[in-house]
Design an enzyme around this catalytic site. Structure first.
Site, PDB file in Angstrom:
ATOM      1  N   GLY A 191       0.836  -1.206   0.000  1.00  0.00           N
ATOM      2  CA  GLY A 191       0.000   0.000   0.000  1.00  0.00           C
ATOM      3  C   GLY A 191       0.862   1.244   0.000  1.00  0.00           C
ATOM      4  N   SER A 192       0.738   2.093  -0.984  1.00  0.00           N
ATOM      5  CA  SER A 192       1.694   3.190  -1.126  1.00  0.00           C
ATOM      6  C   SER A 192       1.231   4.181  -2.194  1.00  0.00           C
ATOM      7  CB  SER A 192       3.063   2.606  -1.486  1.00  0.00           C
ATOM      8  OG  SER A 192       2.907   1.586  -2.458  1.00  0.00           O
ATOM      9  N   ARG A 193       2.196   4.949  -2.724  1.00  0.00           N
ATOM     10  CA  ARG A 193       1.847   6.002  -3.677  1.00  0.00           C
ATOM     11  C   ARG A 193       3.030   6.328  -4.582  1.00  0.00           C
ATOM     12  NH1 ARG A 193       0.422  11.747  -1.018  1.00  0.00           N
ATOM     13  NH2 ARG A 193       1.614  13.059  -2.433  1.00  0.00           N
TER      14      ARG A 193
END
Length: 227
Positions: free
Chosen positions: A189-191
């Site tokens: 989960g990240s960007r």
């Protein structure tokens, strides 16, 4: 037809995920031994781990001048912003597009536009929710500065999220990479932030769903309007 149906549901897994699937499978066997309902929960977890590390083939657009999304996910920010200092892109604002990846997205990252990897810069930091604006400045991150054939440069930044604890980057300084080529992965989960070069026109809107290596995210020629 059977092969086509199988490929629809069973995607290739990135090698990075093999040990995690093996660990989850071993835990599942222990849980089945303890109590079968727990084992079924473990089986579900094993399937999810496999799904997280999926690495499906992508068909990258060939039209000259396009930049593609570096990540699967949703566009969460589209605004002017000063790029991180370690990218060496100067202190002037550039158009920043942020793509937020949930734990259900494919997390293999792909290069938006072909060019030479000029700089790779890792910076330790916090693990705030990656959907927050301040995550760009405060979170652990790894940035790439890419030089296009015409000499202009753009930046791509991998940003760790609330539960992400590992940023992987395989790009090496001085190497030429193709549009849509795999350059990294983030767990879990990240960007991704993309800093567009001057003259590039964004082709996306906030809330739009992105497919890494396939969805056009910007037009380097500036001749195609937003859409």
């Amino acid at each position: 037809m059977s092969v086509s149906m199988l490929s629809t549901f069973v995607k290739p897994m990135h090698p990075e995920g093999r040990r995690f699937v093996a660990i989850a499978a071993a835990v599942t066997l222990v849980l089945f031994w303890i109590w079968s309902p727990l084992g079924w929960l473990g089986l579900g977890l094993t399937v999810w781990v496999y799904y997280f590390f999926r690495d499906p083939p992508r068909v990258t657009p060939t039209r000259p001048g396009l930049m593609v999304s570096p990540a699967d996910g949703v566009v969460s920010l589209l605004e002017p912003a000063v790029p991180p200092a370690e990218l060496g892109l100067g202190e002037a604002e550039m158009t920043r597009i942020s793509v937020f990846m949930s734990v259900f997205n494919c997390h293999v990252n792909r290069l938006p536009a072909a060019g030479r990897i000029e700089h790779v810069a890792y910076r330790p930091g916090k693990f705030l929710n990656a959907s927050l604006d301040k995550a760009s400045a405060d979170n652990e991150r790894n940035g790439l500065t890419v030089a296009l054939p015409d000499g202009t440069r753009y930046g791509v930044v991998q940003i760790a999220g609330l539960v992400a604890r590992r940023i992987l980057c395989w790009a090496e300084e001085g190497h030429e990479m193709a549009r849509g080529e795999r350059f990294g992965l983030i767990r879990f989960g990240s960007r991704l932030d993309i800093y567009l070069p001057a003259g590039a026109t964004p082709l996306v809107h906030i809330g739009q769903t992105m497919v890494a290596g396939e969805t056009a995210i910007a037009d380097l020629t500036g001749t195609q309007g937003e859409g």
